[in-house]
Scaffold this motif. Structure first.
Motif, PDB file in Angstrom:
ATOM      1  N   GLU A  26     -18.931 -36.305  95.111  1.00  0.00           N
ATOM      2  CA  GLU A  26     -18.635 -37.294  94.081  1.00  0.00           C
ATOM      3  C   GLU A  26     -19.098 -36.809  92.709  1.00  0.00           C
ATOM      4  OE1 GLU A  26     -20.510 -40.831  95.525  1.00  0.00           O
ATOM      5  OE2 GLU A  26     -18.923 -41.250  96.978  1.00  0.00           O
ATOM      6  N   LEU A  27     -20.287 -36.236  92.669  1.00  0.00           N
ATOM      7  CA  LEU A  27     -20.804 -35.713  91.402  1.00  0.00           C
ATOM      8  C   LEU A  27     -19.961 -34.549  90.896  1.00  0.00           C
ATOM      9  CD1 LEU A  27     -24.652 -35.861  92.020  1.00  0.00           C
ATOM     10  CD2 LEU A  27     -23.313 -37.296  90.470  1.00  0.00           C
ATOM     11  N   SER A  28     -19.469 -33.747  91.799  1.00  0.00           N
ATOM     12  CA  SER A  28     -18.596 -32.635  91.420  1.00  0.00           C
ATOM     13  C   SER A  28     -17.307 -33.154  90.790  1.00  0.00           C
ATOM     14  CB  SER A  28     -18.287 -31.774  92.641  1.00  0.00           C
ATOM     15  OG  SER A  28     -17.429 -30.728  92.292  1.00  0.00           O
ATOM     16  N   ASP A  29     -16.756 -34.219  91.373  1.00  0.00           N
ATOM     17  CA  ASP A  29     -15.551 -34.825  90.805  1.00  0.00           C
ATOM     18  C   ASP A  29     -15.818 -35.376  89.404  1.00  0.00           C
ATOM     19  OD1 ASP A  29     -14.182 -34.226  93.119  1.00  0.00           O
ATOM     20  OD2 ASP A  29     -14.350 -36.257  93.963  1.00  0.00           O
ATOM     21  N   VAL A  30     -16.959 -36.007  89.228  1.00  0.00           N
ATOM     22  CA  VAL A  30     -17.325 -36.550  87.914  1.00  0.00           C
ATOM     23  C   VAL A  30     -17.440 -35.422  86.897  1.00  0.00           C
ATOM     24  CG1 VAL A  30     -19.168 -37.677  86.608  1.00  0.00           C
ATOM     25  CG2 VAL A  30     -18.441 -38.631  88.784  1.00  0.00           C
ATOM     26  N   ILE A  31     -18.079 -34.344  87.284  1.00  0.00           N
ATOM     27  CA  ILE A  31     -18.250 -33.207  86.382  1.00  0.00           C
ATOM     28  C   ILE A  31     -16.901 -32.608  86.018  1.00  0.00           C
ATOM     29  CG2 ILE A  31     -19.125 -30.838  86.240  1.00  0.00           C
ATOM     30  CD1 ILE A  31     -21.568 -31.833  87.839  1.00  0.00           C
ATOM     31  N   ASN A  32     -16.015 -32.498  86.981  1.00  0.00           N
ATOM     32  CA  ASN A  32     -14.677 -31.963  86.704  1.00  0.00           C
ATOM     33  C   ASN A  32     -13.929 -32.840  85.713  1.00  0.00           C
ATOM     34  OD1 ASN A  32     -14.830 -29.653  88.283  1.00  0.00           O
ATOM     35  ND2 ASN A  32     -14.117 -30.719  90.109  1.00  0.00           N
ATOM     36  N   ARG A  33     -13.994 -34.168  85.892  1.00  0.00           N
ATOM     37  CA  ARG A  33     -13.331 -35.077  84.948  1.00  0.00           C
ATOM     38  C   ARG A  33     -13.954 -34.967  83.557  1.00  0.00           C
ATOM     39  NH1 ARG A  33     -13.511 -38.735  89.277  1.00  0.00           N
ATOM     40  NH2 ARG A  33     -15.287 -39.785  88.348  1.00  0.00           N
ATOM     41  N   GLN A  34     -15.271 -34.899  83.499  1.00  0.00           N
ATOM     42  CA  GLN A  34     -15.945 -34.778  82.211  1.00  0.00           C
ATOM     43  C   GLN A  34     -15.580 -33.468  81.522  1.00  0.00           C
ATOM     44  OE1 GLN A  34     -20.085 -35.327  83.243  1.00  0.00           O
ATOM     45  NE2 GLN A  34     -19.981 -37.523  82.839  1.00  0.00           N
ATOM     46  N   GLN A  35     -15.495 -32.389  82.270  1.00  0.00           N
ATOM     47  CA  GLN A  35     -15.125 -31.103  81.677  1.00  0.00           C
ATOM     48  C   GLN A  35     -13.712 -31.150  81.124  1.00  0.00           C
ATOM     49  OE1 GLN A  35     -17.219 -28.435  81.133  1.00  0.00           O
ATOM     50  NE2 GLN A  35     -15.511 -27.869  79.827  1.00  0.00           N
ATOM     51  N   SER A  36     -12.822 -31.829  81.853  1.00  0.00           N
ATOM     52  CA  SER A  36     -11.456 -31.980  81.374  1.00  0.00           C
ATOM     53  C   SER A  36     -11.427 -32.760  80.060  1.00  0.00           C
ATOM     54  CB  SER A  36     -10.616 -32.692  82.440  1.00  0.00           C
ATOM     55  OG  SER A  36      -9.325 -32.921  81.969  1.00  0.00           O
ATOM     56  N   GLU A  37     -12.203 -33.839  79.989  1.00  0.00           N
ATOM     57  CA  GLU A  37     -12.279 -34.625  78.756  1.00  0.00           C
ATOM     58  C   GLU A  37     -12.881 -33.810  77.614  1.00  0.00           C
ATOM     59  OE1 GLU A  37     -13.865 -38.638  78.967  1.00  0.00           O
ATOM     60  OE2 GLU A  37     -13.288 -38.731  81.075  1.00  0.00           O
ATOM     61  N   ILE A  38     -13.909 -33.038  77.908  1.00  0.00           N
ATOM     62  CA  ILE A  38     -14.533 -32.195  76.881  1.00  0.00           C
ATOM     63  C   ILE A  38     -13.533 -31.176  76.359  1.00  0.00           C
ATOM     64  CG2 ILE A  38     -16.257 -30.365  76.528  1.00  0.00           C
ATOM     65  CD1 ILE A  38     -18.113 -31.993  78.398  1.00  0.00           C
ATOM     66  N   ASP A  39     -12.780 -30.558  77.257  1.00  0.00           N
ATOM     67  CA  ASP A  39     -11.772 -29.587  76.837  1.00  0.00           C
ATOM     68  C   ASP A  39     -10.719 -30.234  75.942  1.00  0.00           C
ATOM     69  OD1 ASP A  39     -13.076 -27.640  78.292  1.00  0.00           O
ATOM     70  OD2 ASP A  39     -11.700 -27.769  80.016  1.00  0.00           O
ATOM     71  N   GLN A  40     -10.274 -31.423  76.328  1.00  0.00           N
ATOM     72  CA  GLN A  40      -9.269 -32.132  75.546  1.00  0.00           C
ATOM     73  C   GLN A  40      -9.828 -32.508  74.167  1.00  0.00           C
ATOM     74  OE1 GLN A  40      -8.153 -36.043  77.006  1.00  0.00           O
ATOM     75  NE2 GLN A  40      -6.016 -35.632  76.482  1.00  0.00           N
ATOM     76  N   LEU A  41     -11.044 -33.015  74.130  1.00  0.00           N
ATOM     77  CA  LEU A  41     -11.649 -33.398  72.857  1.00  0.00           C
ATOM     78  C   LEU A  41     -11.918 -32.188  71.969  1.00  0.00           C
ATOM     79  CD1 LEU A  41     -14.112 -36.145  74.123  1.00  0.00           C
ATOM     80  CD2 LEU A  41     -12.051 -36.496  72.749  1.00  0.00           C
ATOM     81  N   THR A  42     -12.321 -31.078  72.573  1.00  0.00           N
ATOM     82  CA  THR A  42     -12.538 -29.850  71.809  1.00  0.00           C
ATOM     83  C   THR A  42     -11.233 -29.395  71.176  1.00  0.00           C
ATOM     84  OG1 THR A  42     -14.335 -29.196  73.283  1.00  0.00           O
ATOM     85  CG2 THR A  42     -13.325 -27.454  71.976  1.00  0.00           C
ATOM     86  N   HIS A  43     -10.148 -29.489  71.924  1.00  0.00           N
ATOM     87  CA  HIS A  43      -8.829 -29.116  71.399  1.00  0.00           C
ATOM     88  C   HIS A  43      -8.439 -30.027  70.240  1.00  0.00           C
ATOM     89  CE1 HIS A  43      -4.754 -27.617  71.344  1.00  0.00           C
ATOM     90  NE2 HIS A  43      -4.305 -28.860  71.468  1.00  0.00           N
ATOM     91  N   ARG A  44      -8.682 -31.330  70.384  1.00  0.00           N
ATOM     92  CA  ARG A  44      -8.342 -32.271  69.319  1.00  0.00           C
ATOM     93  C   ARG A  44      -9.162 -32.013  68.055  1.00  0.00           C
ATOM     94  NH1 ARG A  44      -7.640 -38.158  72.269  1.00  0.00           N
ATOM     95  NH2 ARG A  44      -5.784 -37.619  73.447  1.00  0.00           N
ATOM     96  N   VAL A  45     -10.444 -31.730  68.229  1.00  0.00           N
ATOM     97  CA  VAL A  45     -11.295 -31.449  67.070  1.00  0.00           C
ATOM     98  C   VAL A  45     -10.816 -30.179  66.370  1.00  0.00           C
ATOM     99  CG1 VAL A  45     -13.640 -30.764  66.376  1.00  0.00           C
ATOM    100  CG2 VAL A  45     -13.313 -32.693  67.916  1.00  0.00           C
TER     101      VAL A  45
END
Length: 64
Positions: free
Chosen positions: A17-36
């Motif tokens: 479960e924690l691995s899934d959370v980390i994967n989702r968070q990394q995806s969001e971080i990547d998307q936000l980094t791209h937007r910035v």
């Protein structure tokens, strides 16, 4: 022995479960980094075009 097996199963599920959370968070971080990066690029091109005026205090925008 059964208690240990239950504990291992619980810990394994928690790790998954924690691995899934980390994967989702990394995806969001990547998307936000791209937007910035896009915003920085857009602002840099705006400054090069000379349209990067700064509104000071109570100054009205030019379209009023």
């Amino acid at each position: 022995m059964q208690h240990l097996e239950e504990q291992i199963a619980h810990l394994t599920r928690t790790v998954d479960e924690l691995s899934d959370v980390i994967n989702r968070q990394q995806s969001e971080i990547d998307q936000l980094t791209h937007r910035v990066a896009m915003l920085f690029q857009r602002e840099a091109s705006r400054e090069q075009d000379g349209g990067g005026g700064v509104v000071i205090g109570d100054e009205r925008p030019p379209h009023y």
